[in-house]
Design a protein around this motif. Structure first.
Motif, short mmCIF file in Angstrom:
data_model
loop_
_atom_site.label_atom_id
_atom_site.label_comp_id
_atom_site.label_asym_id
_atom_site.label_seq_id
_atom_site.Cartn_x
_atom_site.Cartn_y
_atom_site.Cartn_z
N GLN A 71 2.05 -16.28 17.63
CA GLN A 71 1.22 -17.04 18.57
C GLN A 71 0.90 -16.24 19.84
O GLN A 71 -0.22 -16.26 20.33
N GLN A 72 1.89 -15.57 20.35
CA GLN A 72 1.69 -14.84 21.61
C GLN A 72 0.86 -13.57 21.39
O GLN A 72 0.59 -12.82 22.31
N GLN A 119 -6.50 -13.54 19.09
CA GLN A 119 -5.77 -13.93 17.89
C GLN A 119 -6.40 -13.30 16.65
O GLN A 119 -5.69 -12.92 15.72
N GLU A 168 2.65 -19.44 13.83
CA GLU A 168 1.64 -20.14 14.64
C GLU A 168 0.57 -19.18 15.13
O GLU A 168 0.29 -19.14 16.34
N GLY A 209 -2.08 -20.81 17.17
CA GLY A 209 -1.56 -21.89 18.00
C GLY A 209 -2.13 -21.95 19.40
O GLY A 209 -2.23 -23.03 19.98
N ALA A 210 -2.54 -20.82 19.95
CA ALA A 210 -2.93 -20.81 21.36
C ALA A 210 -4.43 -21.03 21.55
O ALA A 210 -4.97 -20.72 22.60
N ARG A 220 -9.75 -22.96 16.63
CA ARG A 220 -8.67 -22.99 15.65
C ARG A 220 -9.22 -23.31 14.26
O ARG A 220 -8.88 -22.65 13.28
N THR A 227 3.94 -23.44 11.11
CA THR A 227 3.10 -24.26 12.00
C THR A 227 3.79 -25.58 12.32
O THR A 227 4.66 -26.04 11.58
#
Ligand SMILES: Nc1ncnc2c1ncn2[C@@H]1O[C@H](COP(=O)(O)OP(=O)(O)OP(=O)(O)O)[C@@H](O)[C@H]1O
Length: 331
Positions: free
Chosen positions: A95-96, A155, A174, A177-178, A184, A206
């Motif tokens: 995610q990050q 992403q 994820e 996720g962000a 998304r 997820t």
């Protein structure tokens, strides 16, 4: 490293009695988990926060060392391999995102191929190919730095980087996720398209059950300690949740979710001639979208290029009789 690195299609992953007990913690984060992930499938882990999803995933590329148990990828014992070498053969997207801020988009994507000793022209060609694959115009994005990208674009670069060395296995925690719901959905659609082409073995974590249904060939619903509550296809889980715990994850709208899994082309038409007077639905749209269209127009039929679709067909597709049939049956 793995047998299929040559053709880069997925390989089977086997977890055997896998356990992680973090020092000082009262109970294991992952407790004696045994699971097979078939070659070329995308398996989604869903479960409450802290149930051990990330720990299970990170043991597979050895960012976390198991306390006990076995992991095999393509038949090879992961715990006997060099961890750095192992990680170059497993794509990893989180995610990050974790892009290196001082490297350009192209350098970020080309990092693992470079570490693997690919010649520069091959790396350059691969970077262009991947940027196009994730729908980022190569000439516009190649030389940008991560801070010059939106969250969704970052992403995509993260996913491109995970795919760079064409690994047979991908771990994704994820990865979308962000992003906002529209981006998304766009990323999910692109990813479904990509995976149809690539057939990698993917483990995808997820919190979002809708995302799990949309992406997963199978879903593992996990409890505390990564214990498996149910491990099956999305349709089977929606049709027959193993217990109340699993039903709780599905939520109240299981029937709508089942409609979302089926395409207009999956069900019979009531009339094979398209009807231009009815609301029009794309042939590759889901039955949920077809229902939405019928409700929006106050009709019980809509038409695609394949013919006319009725509300009764939607009911039959999810195993329910429509009002019309119920009334007819009572006569
Ligand atoms: N490095 C660590 N040291 C000690 N305990 C840890 C460590 N990492 C995770 N844990 C604990 O292990 C358990 C499982 O954590 P993990 O991150 O695997 O869960 P998760 O299901 O991925 O959660 P989330 O959905 O919130 O990301 C949690 O109770 C967590 O507090």
């Amino acid at each position: 490293m793995f047998e299929s690195d040559r053709d880069a299609e997925g390989v089977r992953i086997e977890l055997r009695a896998l356990t992680k007990h973090y020092p000082g913690q009262p109970a294991p984060a992952v407790d004696n988990v045994t699971m097979d992930i078939p070659a070329g499938e995308l398996v989604v882990f869903v479960g409450p926060s802290g149930c051990g999803k990330t720990t299970t995933m990170k043991m597979i590329n050895r960012l976390v060392e198991p306390t006990s148990g076995e992991i095999r990828i393509g038949g090879r014992d992961v715990l006997s391999l060099n961890p750095d070498e192992l990680r170059r053969h497993i794509g990893y997207a989180i995610q990050q995102v974790g892009l290196f801020p001082h490297l350009t988009v192209a350098q970020n994507i080309g990092l693992v191929p470079k570490l693997l000793g690919w010649p520069q022209p091959r790396i350059a060609a691969r970077v262009e190919e991947l940027l196009a694959l994730v729908h980022l115009e190569p000439s516009a994005f190649h030389d940008r730095y991560p801070r010059q990208l939106s969250g969704g674009q970052q992403q995509r670069v993260g996913v491109a980087r995970a795919l760079a060395a064409d690994p047979p296995v991908m771990l994704m925690d994820e990865p979308f996720g962000a992003t906002d719901p529209i981006t998304r959905e766009h990323l999910q659609n692109e990813f479904v398209r990509l995976q149809k082409q690539l057939r990698k073995t993917i483990i995808f974590v997820t919190h979002d059950f809708e995302e799990a249904i949309k992406l997963g060939d199978r879903i593992a619903v996990l409890r505390e300690g990564s214990h498996i509550a149910q491990y099956d296809t999305p349709a089977a889980i929606l049709d027959r949740p193993a217990d109340d715990y699993v039903a709780g994850f599905i939520g109240q709208d299981a029937t709508l979710k089942r409609l979302a899994l089926l395409r207009v082309t999956d069900v019979p038409v009531t009339d094979s001639l398209p009807d231009p007077r009815l609301p029009q639905i794309a042939a590759d749209a889901s039955l949920r979208e077809a229902l939405d269209l019928m409700l929006a127009h106050g009709t019980d039929r809509c038409s695609s290029t394949a013919g006319v679709l009725s509300y009764a067909t939607l009911c039959a597709a999810v195993g329910n009789r429509s009002q019309e049939e119920l009334v007819a049956g009572d006569r």
